[in-house]
Every structure is written in C-alpha cells, then in structure tokens.
Design a protein around this motif. Structure first.
Motif, short mmCIF file in Angstrom:
data_model
loop_
_atom_site.label_atom_id
_atom_site.label_comp_id
_atom_site.label_asym_id
_atom_site.label_seq_id
_atom_site.Cartn_x
_atom_site.Cartn_y
_atom_site.Cartn_z
N GLY A 181 -33.94 -26.85 40.12
CA GLY A 181 -33.88 -27.34 38.49
C GLY A 181 -32.77 -26.91 38.01
N ALA A 182 -31.59 -26.40 38.40
CA ALA A 182 -30.31 -26.00 37.64
C ALA A 182 -30.11 -26.93 36.41
N THR A 183 -29.82 -26.69 35.18
CA THR A 183 -29.57 -27.73 34.34
C THR A 183 -28.06 -27.76 34.14
N ALA A 184 -27.22 -26.49 34.49
CA ALA A 184 -25.83 -27.00 34.72
C ALA A 184 -25.47 -25.91 35.74
N MET A 185 -24.17 -26.18 36.08
CA MET A 185 -23.65 -25.54 37.33
C MET A 185 -22.02 -25.51 37.57
N MET A 186 -21.48 -24.79 37.80
CA MET A 186 -20.02 -24.86 38.25
C MET A 186 -19.45 -23.74 39.16
N ASP A 187 -18.34 -23.87 39.70
CA ASP A 187 -17.62 -22.97 40.53
C ASP A 187 -16.83 -22.06 39.50
#
Length: 342
Positions: free
Chosen positions: A241-247
């Motif tokens: 359920g991650a709402t946002a993600m980035m490397d």
C-alpha cells in the motif's frame, strides 16, 4: 548476499587473444556479449532480430532509461568493465522497482572507444548478467546497439511489469503517512569521498591502492562502483500500500524534495533515524535506496521509518529535525563542473 570481492576480471578467456574494439567486427563484439547474457524469463523473442518481444502479462509496461558517460558519471581508473555493467544494470533496475514493478528486460546501447579491448566488453556483459541474476532474477539483456566513440557511454533502457497493480508514483504522499527507506544510505557517498580524496591527485583519477584503505573503506567504494539496491522490495512496497515511492539516486534531501513537491506536501526527516552519518545520507544517493511513504504503521518488512509527511511548508519541501534542508545532493546541471560526481 552479493560477493563484492569477486573481481569480475576484464578477460575474454584465460590465454586467449584480446584484440581492441577497432580490430574486430561488430559481429564479433555482439557474439561476445550474447555468449555471456542468457535469455530473460519474459523474452518471447530475444537478441538477433530488429527488435525484441517482451511479454507484458499485466497489459502495461514500465519503461525507464539512464546513461552513464565516462567523465561525469564514472572514472575508468576506479571501475572495471564488470563494475560498469553491474552498475548500469542496477541503477535502471532500481527505477523500475521504484514504480512498484518487476524488472523484465534491459536494452543496452554501447559506444566504446576503438582502443578498448574486447575483454572489456566481455566483462561488461558479465556485469549485466550477474546484476540481473542477483538483483532481478528472470530479467536479462534482450537487445541494444553497438557503436564506436571517443568517449565510453553506456545507455540502458529497462522494462518492467506491474503485474496488475497500479504504478506507485512520487506524487501520492499524504499528510500523516510514514516516510520510510529500504536499502543503504550514505555508503556510496562515503566511497566517492574516499575516491576523490585519495585517488584523484592533480585532478586525475588513479587506480585504487587497497593498502591505502582504512577499515570499511573498501566496502564503501564497492557500494559506489557496484551498488546493490533492494530491487525486490519495490513490488513488496506496492502490495503493502505504498502511497509514493522513488529511487534515491541524487541524495535523500534532493529526492525527498522532489517527492514532496510532486505530492504537494513537506517531508519531515528525523536525525535519529538517519544513522551515525546523517549528512552522508542526506547528500549522497548512489546506494539507490527506495524512498517510500506508507499509511502510518503499515511499513512492510525491509523498510524502516525515517520521518513523516506533514502539511506543505512554504519554501521548505524537506525538513530535518524541524529545520529546512539546504541544497544538498547531486544535480548534474548544477554540479557537474565541480568534478564531484561519479
């Protein structure tokens, strides 16, 4: 566990001839690469035709590209061909994982100086193969392009499958979410500082002398030249359920700011959560950790909390123990002339 002690030697085969790129045909270079890169699990049609065909079971494809150029992005004195193949794969796999997708294929375009040995290209292919096997099993090089150039350039396009999930973008962080990280922070930055501080006399990179390294510095350099991002945790975060993600490729402070601005929030980081060397974590990013936000208390295994999402603060997309964070991190358009990048 990845064995950073594995040398990945730039050799085609013990005792074999090792011509330069300028002395052989494109076909031989291509055969050398293909002999070292097995077909990927999702490749319906691999190398050998005008284009590859990759399965996309979910009906959507994640695509990303990244280019490493000798000079601003790496120094040949500090990286073997194997290192460069590994890193070129890893940085692209991390971008796919950051969308919550499973990497399926890599396309590699190489521009190689004529005086480089064929063994260098062979080692490069070995690095790609081993990085895919270790970080994203089933993913493989399925095609690309070869040319010669005065400057060594490695351009990679990575593809991934969302497996029926919606992509996790950097624009979904919500007030009240936990901010979390998966992977290492600051080790690659430490390695870079060792390389520039000790193996860059008079502005010229020289090979690393292991005898000059203090405890932990060899591991830090390995984190810089051969990063091990947590690729498998991208889909895990999406399912959780991650709402946002980035490397995190350009530093936690800079990349958290990008996430905050895309989401219309402020990200509040906590010093106690950033380890013994918080500035390295804030300014250095080439460990390629995954930065994500989750509903409070919903972090999946592999992620650790480092802060929270709060309402947007004018002119302060990122706070560090309540104070605005300055311009830390690596911006190639701002910093390339300073000779501080890899």
């Amino acid at each position: 566990m990845v064995d950073h002690s594995a040398p990945g030697p730039d050799a085609v085969a013990a005792g074999s001839e090792d011509p330069t790129i300028g002395e052989v045909s494109e076909g031989r270079v291509l055969r050398t690469i293909l002999a070292r890169t097995p077909a990927g699990r999702d490749a319906l049609l691999g190398p050998g035709d005008d284009a590859a065909v990759i399965a996309a079971p979910s009906g959507s494809v994640v695509a990303t590209t990244d280019t490493l150029v000798e000079g601003p992005d790496f120094r040949a004195a500090w990286s073997t061909g194997y290192d460069l193949g590994w890193k070129s794969a890893a940085v692209n796999l991390a971008d796919v994982a950051a969308m919550g997708a499973r990497p399926t294929a890599l396309l590699v375009a190489l521009a190689v100086p004529k005086d480089r040995r064929l063994s260098f290209v062979a080692a490069l292919a070995d690095g790609f193969r081993d990085a895919c096997a270790a970080l994203a099993p089933g993913c493989a090089v399925v095609g690309g392009d070869l040319t010669v150039s005065a400057t060594l350039m490695i351009a990679v396009t990575a593809l991934g499958d969302l497996e029926g999930r919606a992509p996790v973008t950097r624009a979904g962080a919500r007030v009240g979410d936990d901010v979390a990280i998966a992977g290492e922070m600051g080790h690659a930055a430490h390695g870079l500082s060792v390389l520039f501080g000790r193996f860059h006399p008079a502005g010229t990179a020289v090979p690393v002398d292991p005898a000059l390294l203090a405890e932990g510095e060899a591991e830090a350099i390995a984190a810089q030249v051969r990063p091990v991002p947590p690729i498998g945790l991208g889909p895990v975060a999406a399912v959780a359920g991650a709402t946002a993600m980035m490397d995190v490729s350009d530093g936690l402070a800079l990349d958290a700011g990008r996430m905050a601005e895309a989401s219309g929030v402020t990200i509040a980081l906590e010093q106690a959560a950033l380890g013994a060397h918080p500035r390295r974590a804030l300014a250095g990013g080439e460990d390629h950790a995954l930065l994500a936000t989750f509903p409070a208390g919903a972090l999946p295994p592999g992620f650790r909390r480092i802060g929270s999402v709060v309402p947007a603060s004018e002119g302060a997309p990122v706070l560090y123990d309540g104070e605005p964070v300055g311009p830390l991190g690596w911006d190639p358009y701002r910093d390339a002339g300073a000779d501080v990048g890899t």
